[in-house]
Design an enzyme around this catalytic site. Sequence first.
Site, mmCIF file in Angstrom:
data_model
loop_
_atom_site.group_PDB
_atom_site.id
_atom_site.type_symbol
_atom_site.label_atom_id
_atom_site.label_comp_id
_atom_site.label_asym_id
_atom_site.label_seq_id
_atom_site.Cartn_x
_atom_site.Cartn_y
_atom_site.Cartn_z
ATOM 1 N N LEU A 336 0.840 -1.192 0.000
ATOM 2 C CA LEU A 336 0.000 0.000 0.000
ATOM 3 C C LEU A 336 0.879 1.248 0.000
ATOM 4 C CD1 LEU A 336 -2.935 1.149 0.334
ATOM 5 C CD2 LEU A 336 -2.414 1.236 2.788
ATOM 6 N N HIS A 337 0.637 2.169 -0.928
ATOM 7 C CA HIS A 337 1.422 3.397 -1.003
ATOM 8 C C HIS A 337 0.568 4.542 -1.527
ATOM 9 C CE1 HIS A 337 1.808 1.424 -4.929
ATOM 10 N NE2 HIS A 337 1.977 2.617 -5.458
ATOM 11 N N MET A 338 0.813 5.721 -0.994
ATOM 12 C CA MET A 338 0.113 6.960 -1.372
ATOM 13 C C MET A 338 1.108 7.865 -2.101
ATOM 14 S SD MET A 338 -1.374 9.846 1.244
ATOM 15 C CE MET A 338 -2.611 8.782 1.995
#
Length: 418
Positions: A336-338
């Site tokens: 998960l990465h923003m």
Amino acid sequence: KRLRNTRVAPLRANDLGKLHSSWCKMDCVLLGANGEELLSTQVNDTNRRIVIGRSDLLHRGSLPANAKKVSRQHLSLEIDEAYSRNHMPVLRCSLLGVNSSLIVRARDGSIETLDAGKPPCKIFAGDKLHLVGNMFPIIFSAPRSVATSNSRIWKPEVAPEADVFLSSPPTKGTPEFSTSHPGKKRKQPDDTPLEDPMMTPAKKQKLHDPEPTKSAFALLMQASKTKSTVPEPKAASGWAGALAPYVLTPEKFPEAVYHHDDKVIVIYDKFPKAKFHFLVMPRAIVDGFRALTSSSVPMLKDMKILADKMVKKLTLDHPGTKFRVGFHAIPSMRQLHMHVISQDFNSEHLKNKKHWNSFTTKFFVDADSFISKLASKGSIEFDKANYEELLKGPIHCVHCGSELSNIPRLKIHLQTCK
């Protein structure tokens, strides 16, 4: 030639059985959240296959908080007889549960992902396996009796030169057979190297001539040409798992990490699509959107708070620069990465239509709407076919909406468009 100088030491059947039982052993220790030992077992000839599940996480009559992510039958470990040899026990590990497990290799620190429905992975002594994400590690080690065993292993015994014979007489076509001197063996010194028929005189000369010693100036010039690069972690399972090492061991990549604390880590995008491009990730392995639930909302809010602080600081340092914070609807990497990206899109890594449309269309989901959707529905799901069609659409300027035919024309347009 080597066979002529070799005698096979006799090996009895009971010796082979002892050898097999000595190296086909592996100790497995399951640890809890605070390092307490929850399970200690051994895979061996009598206990050839074990299954580890949620019930093994019991500690003092209660289960840990995250035990629900571990299936009742989560992992299967069994001896891999095809590879367990030479005092090196090897286990075959299969995932029976739903949530993926991680394997940290002892030989190079690389990380591999073990998914359900995929072929089993091999486990070697010294490896560490996390049942879910980076929780509940299992440490594998060879028993002391295996590691220091002096059991009898087959080794060739070199016979004296006066007693060099094959078990059967030489036949025509072998080096020992000679039609010009029947009954005689061709003499050849034991230390004579075999001639390579493809070895040319030039190659022979290069092989025997020592490498010329380089001067201090030459060494200095060679050192000046070497480029200093950001250390790259070894991918666990190809490109999709490339972010996991940063999350687990950020201290190993100081030049690639912008900020990290106990909850969040921020790294520079390796192939930035703008002047400022960062990836914000939680300090835990989160296997994409499918691992998110309503309980993940606080984690995402921590990521968004840090991203807002970054944007505020960068805006003060670089007035006039605009930023967007959000997620790709169909991310290319599992962790998960923003994204925190400036809207100048001034980068040599912005090369094609897919790169542009992934940040300028609805494919790029705003962080606030992403978190709100998760809080209301309890899960995140995007229609892959519909969103991937957005990447194939036309190229429009993000500022004025003009349609451009290709990326080079777009970059020229962006220099003058306001």
